[in-house]
Design a protein around this motif. Structure first.
Motif, short mmCIF file in Angstrom:
data_model
loop_
_atom_site.label_atom_id
_atom_site.label_comp_id
_atom_site.label_asym_id
_atom_site.label_seq_id
_atom_site.Cartn_x
_atom_site.Cartn_y
_atom_site.Cartn_z
N THR B 200 0.83 -1.21 0.00
CA THR B 200 0.00 0.00 0.00
C THR B 200 0.86 1.27 0.00
O THR B 200 0.33 2.37 -0.16
N LEU B 203 0.62 4.11 -2.60
CA LEU B 203 -0.21 5.32 -2.52
C LEU B 203 0.67 6.57 -2.49
O LEU B 203 0.32 7.61 -3.05
N PHE B 266 -6.40 1.49 4.50
CA PHE B 266 -5.82 2.73 4.00
C PHE B 266 -5.51 3.72 5.12
O PHE B 266 -4.55 4.48 5.02
#
Lengths: 312, 548
Positions: B200, B203, B266
């Motif tokens: 992740t 991002l 997230f």
């Protein structure tokens, strides 16, 4: 002409750049190879090291491991075969003889000028038996005599009498992380409830990595006072003192010695101090009597102060 | 014999494939020598669970594919690193569980090694587009030949995957930015989803890519602004539509409670965090955080010659940028240069300038390695160019020999540093920056690394005691279980509460370990007996002593 000159300058600059890059590569290659060839230490050396040290060891002799950063593993080679009545991590001028265990063959700066009497090699370990040409006899070891029958410890405002710190032989107490000592020793004088605030014999290392048996003090807003009322006669006090680094800032402390209530000398110590000894001579020492050590913190950044001292 | 002329694209594909294969072989060989670290346990544990699930699915059919049975398997890693965990699980089930083609350790790591090797091929693909094959090959060499880099890549770690994810997305993004078919735009959107499933941390790269697009398309944006319009990169539009679908497909953990789990994922991925970590010998657990952490770590960890060539590469790119401002040339070379600059600024400079409330500590400075490797590749290429010009008047043979000799010297230094001792690569600071001694003094030694502790395991087993207690303040208690589970240790080890009551103590090199030995000597009258050491370049990294 100018263009040719500029071109030559550019060529020289490029050649210099290339040469610099190649030199860096070469220097790093040499450093890598030098590192790979550094002597290594392993328990396989243990039995041979023990066999080599055993015939050299005599009661009262010193044992010095070098380099200082390897003292633990080097002494660990001897383990339970370590000569029990030998002296380790003490100021060496008091010794007549010492066994030096050297990884890689470097000589201990503490024993420089000593005469080599015997030498052997076990793998990467060099073992030497050395003789001190000018020993300075010990009259009274203030560190070893930090015992309830021999010393009195108190804590209080500088210059005052202070409250007594009680001696105990209770279990060791784990000390907070960040201190140079993992636990408070069993035999200690406790000054208050703070586990750090004791006075006792420990082994600490200085800014250069040299380790010494010394008297741990942790003065806070109060000074710590240690008195030995029945000290043998001598001509001077040999002292080494350090202050540990505080996590909050630089520490400074004052170490003061008195003989029979008269100040014979004082010295400021901080985190950069080493155990390099200094002598405090005084006629007050000639007849023996009481010696007092006072340690006073000079900043608000608290850290232990450790003092090695002996009367000569 | 028929001569087949390959198109540049096919040739580059084959070179990339060759790099991937060669890297995978190197990683597999080094991985066999390196025990699984405690920090890998989460991922390898998940791979094992996946493998067992696949085994069960093979016997019980589709029933086990349901969410109730799938979720417990994925719970340890949740939505992180699922692709490599799934691949590792499958490989382990087939090659280690069902057959004995691979050791357990290799089977459980294999998926991670595949993606780590893919990162090297992606770096080649990224650099070759703008700077040619020679620079791209050098970039891969300088990225791979860093001890810390190699140590990270031979195991199952999140950092290695993050780098692969970044490089994967960056390579496709740069290709789509050059224009061409809509296929590249769609592929970039899909790769964004795939990269997100790997890590992740992509991002953050998305933010960098948006900044890069604005810079690269600034003229277009200005024109559009004059007409009262805005420009939106087509790859961004594709990413918004395609990436979530691909990401969800590749992340089975999110197939249940999708909304809740996505939000959790997230928010935790981009939230500031502080993990107590030593910096220059001091434990930092709260602000103020050391601003120089990332830069210091990079400079100490990279081989010095790589640092020098990185500086040279940066200077070359700065000069090209200056020239291009006047001549409007080399847009692709500059485009990659700008992307590299942004990535390095993010990984190295941002931790130094970000306010403490937004800080991630310790910063993920290791993400800078491939980008710095690319700069070093530019630097070495420039050196070769200079050498060619300086030796132009010499014979071709002499010129060739001098250039090959010099380049070999430069590349062999980091190569020797990197492959010399796999178990101590984590402690391999550049020797000109102090080497292993500097690692010890700054207390940056990751002694929870089972690869290093595994070297001590034979000394423990030699004591021939079925069970012992060890006081090891710097080593995670789970390391012993990891070593036993992977067959590296036979003895049952119990964690002791303190050094005095332990059978053995395991201490790291440096002042802390020495203090324990001295305290034991003072207490017992004799020093604890040395049973084993792990050393590098003459510095003791770990030492094991018998207390009783």
């Amino acid at each position: 002409m100018n263009q040719a000159g500029t071109s030559l300058q550019v060529r020289r600059a490029r050649a210099a750049t290339l040469l610099s890059v190649l030199l860096v590569a070469l220097a790093e290659l040499i450093a890598v190879l030098w590192g790979a060839l550094r002597p290594s230490l392993g328990p396989a050396l243990s039995s041979q090291a023990r066999a080599a040290v055993a015939p050299m060891a005599h009661p009262g002799d010193g044992v010095v491991a070098t380099p200082a950063a390897f003292a633990g593993p080097v002494l660990g080679l001897l383990g339970e075969a370590f000569p029990r009545e030998s002296q380790v991590f003490v100021e060496p001028s008091r010794l007549q003889h010492a066994i030096e265990l050297s990884l890689g063959g470097s000589s201990s700066p503490e024993l420089s000028g000593w005469d080599t009497k015997q030498q052997s090699r076990v793998g990467s370990l060099r073992i030497r038996y050395l003789s001190n040409p000018k020993p300075v006899p010990l009259r009274y070891d203030l560190v070893a005599k930090l015992q309830p029958g021999d010393a009195l410890v108190s804590s209080g405002p500088a210059g005052g009498a202070g409250a007594p710190c009680n001696h105990s032989t209770a279990a060791e107490v784990e000390l907070p992380a960040g201190l140079p000592l993992p636990w408070a020793p069993r035999s200690r004088f406790s000054c208050g409830n703070d586990p750090r605030g004791f006075v006792g014999q420990v082994i600490l290392d200085d800014a250069r990595g040299t380790s010494r048996r010394c008297i741990w003090t942790f003065p806070t807003t109060n000074a710590v006072k240690v008195s030995w009322p029945k000290v043998a006669p001598g001509s001077f006090v040999r002292v080494g003192a350090i202050a540990s680094r505080s996590p909050t800032g630089s520490t400074r402390a004052k170490v003061r010695f008195k003989a029979n209530a008269a100040v014979i000398g004082e010295r400021e110590v901080d985190a950069s101090s080493t155990f390099d000894s200094f002598d405090l001579a005084s006629p007050m020492l000639a007849g023996g009597g009481e010696i007092t050590l006072e340690v006073e913190q000079l900043t608000e950044h608290l850290a232990p102060v450790c003092v090695e001292a002996s009367v000569r | 014999m028929r001569r087949i002329k390959l198109s540049p694209r096919v040739a580059d594909f084959l070179i990339g494939l060759g790099l991937f294969t060669a890297t995978l072989v190197v990683l597999v060989l080094l991985s066999r020598l390196t025990a699984i670290g405690a920090h890998e346990q989460k991922w390898t544990g998940a791979a094992r669970a996946v493998g067992l699930w696949i085994d069960r699915a093979a016997h019980e059919g589709r029933a086990v594919l349901g969410g109730k049975l799938r979720d417990p398997m994925l719970a340890p890693v949740q939505a992180q690193c699922q692709l490599p965990a799934l691949l590792s699980g499958y490989v382990w089930e087939v090659a280690s569980h069902r057959h004995t083609w691979m050791t357990d350790t290799l089977g459980l790591r294999f998926g991670f090694l595949v993606f780590n090797a893919l990162g090297v091929a992606m770096l080649y693909a990224l650099v070759v587009q703008a700077w040619g094959r020679r620079v791209a090959l050098f970039a891969c060499a300088f990225y791979l030949l860093v001890p810390r880099s190699l140590h990270m890549l031979v195991g199952a770690t999140g950092d290695g995957l993050a780098i692969t994810a970044w490089l994967l997305l960056a390579a496709f993004y740069l290709r789509s930015l050059r224009g061409g078919s809509i296929g590249w735009t769609i592929a970039t959107g899909a790769v964004f989803g795939l990269s997100l499933a790997l890590s992740t941390s992509v991002l953050w790269l998305a933010g960098i890519l948006i900044a890069h697009t604005i810079w690269a398309r600034r003229a277009e944006a200005r024109e559009a602004a004059k007409d009262g319009a805005i420009t939106v990169p087509s790859a961004l539009l594709a990413a918004i539509v395609i990436a979530p679908v691909v990401f969800l497909l590749c992340t089975p953990w999110l197939w249940n409670e999708t909304g809740i789990r996505m939000r959790q994922l997230f928010t935790t991925s981009i939230a500031p965090s502080i993990v107590p970590t030593y910096y220059a010998g001091m434990l930092v657990a709260a602000p103020p955080l050391p601003k120089g952490f990332a830069l210091r770590s990079v400079v100490l960890s990279l081989p010095t010659i790589t640092v020098v060539l990185t500086g040279a590469g940066a200077a070359v790119l700065a000069r090209r940028w200056w020239m291009a401002r006047r001549e409007q040339g080399e847009p692709e070379r500059l485009s990659l240069g700008a992307l590299i600059a942004l990535a390095i600024v993010f990984a190295v400079a941002w931790p130094a300038i970000s306010p403490d409330v937004l800080a991630v500590y310790p910063p993920r400075w290791i993400l800078a390695f491939p980008w710095l490797g690319a700069l070093a590749g530019v630097g070495l290429d420039a050196c070769i160019g200079m050498a060619s010009e300086l030796l132009a008047s010499r014979s071709a043979r002499l010129r060739g020999a001098a250039i090959v000799g010099g380049a070999s010297l430069i590349l062999c230094v980091p190569a020797i540093e990197s492959v010399r001792s796999p178990s101590t690569l984590a402690a391999a600071f550049s020797p000109l920056s102090g080497g292993a001694r500097s690692v010890i003094e700054s207390r940056t030694l990751p002694v929870n690394d089972a690869a290093m502790v595994a070297q001590i395991a034979p000394s423990i087993d030699e004591q021939a005691r079925p069970s012992i207690s060890i006081w090891a303040p710097d080593v995670g208690a789970d390391v012993w279980d990891v070593l036993r589970a992977n067959g590296r240790l036979r003895t049952v080890v119990r964690a002791a509460g303190n050094a005095r009551d332990a059978d053995m103590v395991l201490v790291s090199g440096g002042a802390g370990g020495e203090a324990v030995v001295r305290a034991l000597l003072l207490r017992n009258g004799t020093p604890p007996a040395l049973l084993g050491v792990v050393a590098r370049d003459g510095a003791v990294l770990l030492s094991l002593y018998r207390v009783k």
